[in-house]
Structure formats: structure tokens, C-alpha cells
Design a protein around this motif. Structure first.
Motif, PDB file in Angstrom:
ATOM      1  N   MET B   1       0.837  -1.197   0.000  1.00  0.00           N
ATOM      2  CA  MET B   1       0.000   0.000   0.000  1.00  0.00           C
ATOM      3  C   MET B   1       0.878   1.255   0.000  1.00  0.00           C
ATOM      4  N   ALA B   2       0.474   2.216  -0.786  1.00  0.00           N
ATOM      5  CA  ALA B   2       1.215   3.478  -0.858  1.00  0.00           C
ATOM      6  C   ALA B   2       0.306   4.603  -0.375  1.00  0.00           C
ATOM      7  N   ARG B   3       0.608   5.135   0.790  1.00  0.00           N
ATOM      8  CA  ARG B   3      -0.244   6.209   1.326  1.00  0.00           C
ATOM      9  C   ARG B   3       0.180   7.542   0.727  1.00  0.00           C
ATOM     10  N   ILE B   4      -0.785   8.233   0.120  1.00  0.00           N
ATOM     11  CA  ILE B   4      -0.508   9.492  -0.589  1.00  0.00           C
ATOM     12  C   ILE B   4      -1.402  10.598  -0.024  1.00  0.00           C
ATOM     13  N   LEU B   5      -0.778  11.722   0.309  1.00  0.00           N
ATOM     14  CA  LEU B   5      -1.521  12.891   0.767  1.00  0.00           C
ATOM     15  C   LEU B   5      -1.486  13.958  -0.320  1.00  0.00           C
ATOM     16  N   ILE B   6      -2.650  14.478  -0.666  1.00  0.00           N
ATOM     17  CA  ILE B   6      -2.733  15.558  -1.658  1.00  0.00           C
ATOM     18  C   ILE B   6      -3.182  16.834  -0.960  1.00  0.00           C
ATOM     19  N   VAL B   7      -2.443  17.917  -1.170  1.00  0.00           N
ATOM     20  CA  VAL B   7      -2.813  19.196  -0.568  1.00  0.00           C
ATOM     21  C   VAL B   7      -3.811  19.887  -1.492  1.00  0.00           C
ATOM     22  N   ALA B   8      -5.028  20.085  -1.000  1.00  0.00           N
ATOM     23  CA  ALA B   8      -6.085  20.678  -1.826  1.00  0.00           C
ATOM     24  C   ALA B   8      -5.809  22.156  -2.076  1.00  0.00           C
ATOM     25  N   GLU B   9      -6.061  22.589  -3.308  1.00  0.00           N
ATOM     26  CA  GLU B   9      -5.981  24.015  -3.634  1.00  0.00           C
ATOM     27  C   GLU B   9      -7.394  24.586  -3.649  1.00  0.00           C
ATOM     28  N   HIS B  10      -7.555  25.763  -3.066  1.00  0.00           N
ATOM     29  CA  HIS B  10      -8.873  26.404  -3.037  1.00  0.00           C
ATOM     30  C   HIS B  10      -8.684  27.900  -2.867  1.00  0.00           C
ATOM     31  N   ASP B  11      -9.785  28.643  -3.032  1.00  0.00           N
ATOM     32  CA  ASP B  11      -9.690  30.100  -2.891  1.00  0.00           C
ATOM     33  C   ASP B  11     -10.380  30.586  -1.617  1.00  0.00           C
ATOM     34  N   GLY B  12     -10.585  29.681  -0.673  1.00  0.00           N
ATOM     35  CA  GLY B  12     -11.253  30.049   0.571  1.00  0.00           C
ATOM     36  C   GLY B  12     -12.695  29.578   0.592  1.00  0.00           C
ATOM     37  N   SER B  13     -13.270  29.351  -0.598  1.00  0.00           N
ATOM     38  CA  SER B  13     -14.644  28.847  -0.631  1.00  0.00           C
ATOM     39  C   SER B  13     -14.813  27.691  -1.615  1.00  0.00           C
ATOM     40  N   ASP B  14     -14.143  27.770  -2.776  1.00  0.00           N
ATOM     41  CA  ASP B  14     -14.289  26.713  -3.783  1.00  0.00           C
ATOM     42  C   ASP B  14     -13.013  25.897  -3.938  1.00  0.00           C
ATOM     43  N   LEU B  15     -13.205  24.601  -4.166  1.00  0.00           N
ATOM     44  CA  LEU B  15     -12.078  23.728  -4.453  1.00  0.00           C
ATOM     45  C   LEU B  15     -11.611  23.987  -5.881  1.00  0.00           C
ATOM     46  N   ASN B  16     -10.298  24.095  -6.087  1.00  0.00           N
ATOM     47  CA  ASN B  16      -9.768  24.285  -7.433  1.00  0.00           C
ATOM     48  C   ASN B  16      -9.715  22.936  -8.154  1.00  0.00           C
ATOM     49  N   PRO B  17     -10.067  22.905  -9.461  1.00  0.00           N
ATOM     50  CA  PRO B  17     -10.029  21.623 -10.201  1.00  0.00           C
ATOM     51  C   PRO B  17      -8.650  20.962 -10.228  1.00  0.00           C
ATOM     52  N   SER B  18      -7.599  21.711  -9.911  1.00  0.00           N
ATOM     53  CA  SER B  18      -6.261  21.111  -9.906  1.00  0.00           C
ATOM     54  C   SER B  18      -6.178  19.946  -8.919  1.00  0.00           C
TER      55      SER B  18
END
Lengths: 249, 314
Positions: B1-18
Motif C-alpha cells: 500500500m502506498a499512502r498518498i496525501l494531496i494538498v487541496a488548492e482552493h480560494d477560501g470557498s471553492d475547491l480548485n479543479p487542480s
């Protein structure tokens, strides 16, 4: 502030069309024109303007690489840097190790500001400034398109995807610069003559007590997948028909 | 198993599609178990959106007033504190991720892999160098946490329809006060975001003036397209800096890219080479843009663009 340190990386010139060696062992650099990384040149120009505005006393140009990088440092001195330091290494250093070198020099010189290009146009990593700021435990202002020094702080306008962001950082700090910050000055012949007399010190990596970091190894190189030339249409009607044909409009 | 953490990008209210593009990249790693972390002042709405991305195990949230704006020096120690449970930490290759992730890497004492284009093995990736004129295969050390940015133009948006659990995480670290967010000046536009739009029209120096860029905006609005520009057009002051497409601007991969009055410098082509179909309109038949265009039209943009807008609005 007293001193500003500027990093100048020797890279393949901006106008050279880079070719991958046929055996995939790297990119052809033999006989290719080398220059200061264009973003680093902008960083130096900004540092010189800060000094000329009376907000710093000395600008120190630093390069890490082979003896050939002296050429780029001499150009930096001709632009107006007061002195230069060449950290001599015989291999490409990874970004974290480069950041450690700058940290060691920033500490030794008690720098008020370190200015770097936002990325080098060879590796396109865009890492060193951010890494240096972390190691040094100081602010970072990346992708700068506006810098104003106000006492012990700097106000920096950053080019971010959403527009222009402004932040304020306490000095000392690390600033990485973007394209539109300034237009670097041209070097005049008398400046080149003067630059020959300016101090250029060479130091070894070991003198700085820097340990090389575990590397991301480069295994092989390949040219990018080429796009094929498509069709030419005669007029707008032909274009609309071609787009409809592909189901795009 | 490979545990992966992704840091979410957002503008304070909406999640960025990236963020959903990073998930696609992470899912390409064998045995991936993917968590997404949302660092914000108000996490609820953003975390709910992130939880809908298919293929993720959990959404972690770190809600602190200091996280109101994305300041790398403030976010990095929190991400580094969470990294201990993971083999990989990914962020997008947008200005958000490029600012943040190297700072995280340095706090953890490791190098970073920038701009992952493809996953070749558990620690082997392809990435572009020299403005995309060479692709290098790199291998990161297998015995340390792997920090990377994901080249968003290389990856599809992960599907929606998931319902991952949302959990508050603790990243109690001391945060610096040496960096203060002042504000963002954004050229307000109702047009689709340049980096995620399915269709993008872009203009070059041949437009000749800021006023003439209106021709481009009219075409964009007819197509529902995002609008980009070459460096030359931005430098000439015809449009805002954040519209620049290319090596030092935005790297995009729309289904349809229409380059108008853009000659096609290498640095510009770097930003569009992953587009589905490239259309070029240029007066100069010898312009390098035609070498990569799927459909080319040699002609004057001042007549061709209004004519095209007119034809497409019918």
C-alpha cells in the motif's frame, strides 16, 4: 539593510533550441551559447535598483558550478554587483543542496535579502528560493512582479494564477522574481573593464560545511512527442467546416 | 500500500479543479491509498467538495484562522507535520503548489520532483525540462517521503461521485508571523478559467492594441471559451498578466485551442502542446505556430476573427 545576495545560474541561452543527445544521455551543451538564467538577471537588476535607491549597501552575486560560471559572475559584476562568489562544484547540485549553499552564504554574510530567479530555464524546477526560505526560517515571496522596501519589511506583488497578490514580509527574506519585474540594464564596455578589478572569490563546497542532499536521479532523456503539422484551410468557411468535422463546435 | 496525501488548492470557498487532477496522478501509483487535506479558515464547503472526488479514502481538514489565505510559510509547517504518515505528498503545479511544496520538502529535508507528467514506477516519473524541449525520466530516493508537484495539464480530472469521510486532523505547529497577506487584485471575468476551460482562444501581438482584443473576447464569449495571450501581447499591455500562456505563464491542455496572431515561440508552444486540437490564424504563412497546428488559416485576424465569431454564433 546591508547586503543583498543574488544567485546567478549559468544556463543554456534562452534563444538556443535545445537538442536531446541521440543516445538519451542528456541535452547537448557542447559548443552551445551559455548565459545568465534570464530570471536571475532580473533578480540582479532589482537588487541593484534597491541599492541605488539607498536601501542596501552591497550586492553580492553568487554562482554555484564549474569555473566557467566565472563568465556569468563577471557579467553580473559589469552590471553593477559589488563582488562575486563562485562556489566551485564539478557536478550538478540538486535544488536542496543549492538551497543549503545559499543558506550558508546568507548566514555568513548576514544578508538582508536573497534574490533569485523564480526558476532556472534548464531544469525548470522552481524550488531553490522556497527551500532556502524554509531552511533559513524566513519569509518567501515567490514570482515577484513588484518589490518595494519599506524599512525592515518588503512589500511584494506576486504573479499568481488568480491575478496579482500582495504580501508583506519581514526582512531578512527570500524573493524569487518573475519576468515583468523589470528590464535588466545593458552592460557597457567601460563597465566590463571595471568589472575585471572587482573581487571574485572562489570557495569550495566543503568550506561552507554543506552536505549534499539525497538526489532525485536523472535516468534518461528523450525529445518530447512531436505534434504533426495539420491541414491549411483557405478561408473562415473552411475553418468552420473543419471544426464541425471534428465535432468541436 | 502506498499512502498518498494531496494538498487541496482552493480560494477560501471553492475547491480548485487542480486537486482532482492530482488525484488522477496519485491513482497511477500502484497500491495508492489517497487522502486529501484541506487547510482553510472555514473548511466545511471545500471539504464536502473534495469528498466527492472518486477514488479517495479520506478528506482531512485543518481549520485555523491563520489558513484564511494560502501563505506558503504558514501552510508548509502544517503539511510537513502531517507528512509523517505518508509515503508521498503531492500538490498541483499551479502557482499555489509551486510556492508551497518546495518549502514542505525542505522542512522534511528532501528534494522534490517537480511537474510529474507520467508515473513510470513507484518512484520513477517523467517530467519536462528546458521549456518542454526535453523529457527526463527521474527516480526519487525510495527510502524517504516523496514530495512532488503534479503537472496539471498532463492529467485528466478525476471523476466525481465519491463520498469519502471527512475527518478533522491535528497539525498543531507554531506558525510564523513574518509573512502577511495583504490582498489579491484579480481581473474579474465571468469567462471560464483558463487552466480548466475546454476551449481556449488566445491572442498575440498582431492584435495591435488593447481595444482590438475585444475581437478576441467576442469570439471567446460565442464559444464559451477561456481567454489566453502570448507573452508579447501581455508585455505590450493588451491584456492582464494572468492571461499569459507558455513556459513562464500557464501550461494548459484544452480540447480546442485557437491561437490568433500568435507566431508560436518555443516558450509559447510549451504551454499548449497537450491541447487536443490546435487552430492557428496568422497573417504570416511561415509562422512556426503552423508547424504544430491541426488546422491553419493564413489570413488577417481583423477580418477573420469577426467573420468566425459571426459564423459560429449562428
Amino acid at each position: 539593510m546591508d547586503k543583498i545576495i543574488v544567485g546567478l545560474k549559468r544556463v543554456v541561452d534562452y534563444n538556443v533550441r535545445v537538442q536531446v543527445r541521440s543516445d538519451g544521455s542528456g541535452v547537448e551543451t557542447d559548443g552551445v551559447k551559455m548565459s545568465i538564467n534570464p530570471f536571475d538577471e532580473i533578480a540582479l537588476e532589482e537588487a541593484l535598483r534597491i541599492r541605488e535607491a539607498g536601501n542596501a549597501n552591497e550586492v553580492i552575486a553568487v554562482s554555484i558550478g564549474s569555473a566557467d560560471a566565472q563568465q556569468q559572475l563577471r557579467t553580473g559584476l559589469a552590471m553593477g554587483a559589488d563582488r562575486a562568489i563562485l562556489v566551485a562544484v564539478d557536478q550538478d547540485l540538486d535544488p536542496l543542496s543549492v538551497a543549503r549553499v545559499f543558506q550558508a552564504i546568507a548566514a555568513k554574510e548576514n544578508a538582508g535579502l536573497v534574490m533569485l530567479g523564480k526558476q532556472a530555464i534548464d531544469g525548470d524546477n522552481s524550488q531553490v528560493a522556497q527551500m532556502l526560505a524554509a531552511l533559513w526560517d524566513r519569509p518567501q515571496a515567490t514570482f515577484a512582479s513588484g518589490v518595494s522596501i519599506e524599512g525592515d519589511t518588503a512589500r511584494v506583488v506576486r504573479e499568481v494564477d488568480a491575478g496579482l497578490e500582495t504580501i508583506e514580509v519581514d526582512l531578512p527574506a527570500v524573493i524569487s522574481v518573475d519576468l515583468r519585474l523589470n528590464e535588466p540594464r545593458y552592460v557597457k564596455l567601460p563597465d566590463i573593464m571595471k568589472a575585471k578589478k572587482k573581487p571574485l572569490d572562489e570557495i569550495a563546497l566543503s568550506d561552507l560545511g554543506v552536505e549534499a542532499a539525497p538526489k532525485v536521479r536523472e535516468l534518461s532523456y528523450a525529445p518530447p512527442a512531436a505534434r504533426q503539422r495539420g491541414i491549411m484551410v483557405d478561408d473562415v468557411a473552411g475553418l468552420v467546416a473543419a471544426l464541425k468535422d471534428k465535432g468541436l463546435v | 500500500m502506498a499512502r498518498i496525501l494531496i494538498v487541496a488548492e482552493h480560494d477560501g470557498s471553492d475547491l480548485n479543479p487542480s486537486t482532482a487532477k492530482c488525484v488522477s496522478c496519485a491513482a497511477a501509483i500502484d497500491g495508492a491509498e489517497i487522502d486529501v487535506v484541506v487547510l482553510a479558515a472555514n473548511v466545511a464547503d471545500i471539504a464536502a467538495k473534495a469528498a466527492e472526488i472518486a477514488g479517495i479514502a479520506r478528506v482531512l481538514t485543518v481549520e485555523r484562522a491563520e489558513n484564511e489565505n494560502a501563505v506558503a510559510a504558514i501552510l508548509a509547517p502544517q503539511v510537513a507535520a502531517l507528512a509523517g504518515d505518508y509515503a508521498y505528498v503531492f500538490g498541483p503545479s499551479t502557482t499555489f503548489g509551486r510556492d508551497l511544496m518546495p518549502r514542505v520538502a525542505a522542512l522534511l529535508g528532501v528534494n522534490q520532483v517537480s511537474d510529474i507528467m507520467s508515473v513510470e514506477g513507484s518512484h520513477t516519473f517523467k517530467r519536462p525540462i528546458y521549456a518542454g524541449n526535453a523529457i527526463v525520466t527521474v527516480e526519487a530516493p525510495p527510502d524517504t517521503v516523496l514530495i512532488a508537484t503534479v503537472r496539471v495539464a498532463s492529467w485528466p480530472t478525476a471523476a466525481a461521485g465519491g463520498s469519502a469521510p471527512v475527518e478533522a486532523a491535528s497539525a498543531d505547529t507554531e506558525l510564523p508571523v513574518h509573512t502577511r497577506y495583504i490582498g489579491l487584485e484579480s481581473a474579474a471575468s465571468d469567462r471560464p478559467d483558463l487552466q480548466t476551460a475546454a476551449t481556449v482562444v488566445a491572442g498575440g501581438r498582431a492584435f495591435g492594441s488593447e481595444e482590438n482584443f475585444q475581437l478576441l473576447y467576442a469570439l471567446a464569449d460565442t464559444l464559451g471559451a477561456g481567454v489566453g495571450a502570448s507573452r508579447a501581447a501581455v508585455d505590450a499591455g493588451y491584456c492582464a498578466n494572468d492571461m499569459q500562456v507558455g513556459q513562464t505563464g500557464k501550461i494548459i491542455a484544452p480540447d480546442l485551442y485557437i491561437a490568433i496572431g500568435i507566431s508560436g515561440a518555443i516558450q509559447h508552444l510549451t504551454g499548449i502542446k497537450d491541447a487536443g486540437t490546435i487552430v492557428a490564424i496568422n497573417k504570416d504563412e511561415e509562422a512556426p505556430i503552423f508547424e504544430v497546428a491541426d488546422i491553419g488559416l493564413a489570413g488577417d485576424l481583423n477580418s477573420a476573427v469577426p467573420e468566425l465569431t459571426n459564423a459560429l454564433s449562428k
